[in-house]
Design an enzyme around this catalytic site. Structure first.
Site, mmCIF file in Angstrom:
data_model
loop_
_atom_site.group_PDB
_atom_site.id
_atom_site.type_symbol
_atom_site.label_atom_id
_atom_site.label_comp_id
_atom_site.label_asym_id
_atom_site.label_seq_id
_atom_site.Cartn_x
_atom_site.Cartn_y
_atom_site.Cartn_z
ATOM 1 N N SER A 102 1.092 -1.640 -0.309
ATOM 2 C CA SER A 102 0.556 -0.100 0.175
ATOM 3 C C SER A 102 1.123 0.987 -0.203
ATOM 4 C CB SER A 102 -0.746 -0.160 1.319
ATOM 5 O OG SER A 102 -1.731 0.862 1.168
ATOM 6 N N ASP A 179 -9.974 -4.232 -5.010
ATOM 7 C CA ASP A 179 -9.411 -3.149 -4.135
ATOM 8 C C ASP A 179 -10.342 -2.115 -4.245
ATOM 9 O OD1 ASP A 179 -7.321 -1.628 -2.330
ATOM 10 O OD2 ASP A 179 -6.056 -2.127 -2.749
ATOM 11 N N HIS A 209 -8.479 -4.939 -0.908
ATOM 12 C CA HIS A 209 -7.176 -3.760 -0.051
ATOM 13 C C HIS A 209 -5.779 -5.408 0.328
ATOM 14 C CE1 HIS A 209 -4.334 -0.487 -0.071
ATOM 15 N NE2 HIS A 209 -4.364 -1.208 1.032
#
Length: 232
Positions: A102, A179, A209
């Site tokens: 991320s 996601d 995610h």
């Protein structure tokens, strides 16, 4: 010190927690996401992978997160990038494979731009470059900027997707089909912006995610294993 406790490095008077596994080169370096730490499922799976392979691995907590000192609300992208670069320089030697989750993927891209001779491959897991600059209504952006103005401002300064990303090493992007935090479109934009001729995007069907389910972690580990083979 208890063997289970992390070690610490001082970066600009900030005490940064890290765990360093000794082993063979290349060193794996894991960068967690926003408000995450080095004890998450992906970090632990990669550490166990490094142990099985006899590889060195470094993971760390940014200031204000996990076991590191400081207030989370004081964190900025450039501050956390400085901590990553300091850890690379002080704690590792030789080639690295950098793996960022991320926001950690955003930091991994910047670290590779800043240390191109050290980082030989990059893996972005649901990588979120420029997340201060996309996916928000004006109202949400204003609220976020008010909550964490330092982070927001540093993120805007460190945007990457507006130009070519001059990363030349192999890059592997792994993204969940569903996601909702980082749309697949961002992975496509990242792929297009990267200058490297060796970039692959893997989209995991049904994935969200976090990408922390066993089959998703297996995909991450297979990707790292393939990069190790190509770098051997």
């Amino acid at each position: 010190m208890d063997a289970d406790e992390p070690a610490y490095i001082q970066v600009a008077n900030r005490s940064i927690a890290y765990r360093l596994r000794k082993g063979a080169s290349p060193t794996l370096l894991f960068l967690p996401g926003y408000a995450s730490d080095m004890e998450g499922a992906k970090a632990l799976a990669l550490d166990a992978f490094a142990d099985r392979r006899g590889l060195a691995m470094l993971r760390l907590d940014y200031s204000g997160t996990g076991s590191s000192a400081g207030r989370f609300e004081d964190g900025t992208l450039d501050r956390w990038l400085a901590e990553v670069l300091a850890a690379i320089d002080a704690l590792t030697s030789g080639p690295l494979i950098i793996i960022g989750s991320s926001m950690g993927g955003w930091l991994a891209l910047h670290a590779t731009l800043d240390r191109p001779n050290r980082i030989k491959a990059l893996v972005g897991i649901a990588a979120a470059p420029d997340f201060t600059d996309w996916g928000f209504t004006d109202a949400v952006a204003a609220e976020a900027a008010g909550i964490a103005p330092g982070f927001w401002e540093s993120g805007q300064r460190l945007r990457l997707l507006k130009d070519a990303i001059n990363v030349e090493c192999p890059v592997r992007l792994i993204h969940g089909e569903h996601d909702r935090d980082v749309p697949v479109e961002i992975a496509m934009r990242t792929l297009a912006a990267l200058r490297s001729a060796d970039v692959q995007l893997t989209i995991i069907k049904g994935g969200g995610h976090r990408l922390s389910e066993p089959h998703e972690i297996d995909a991450i580990l297979r990707t790292v294993a393939e990069l190790l083979e190509s770098n051997s």
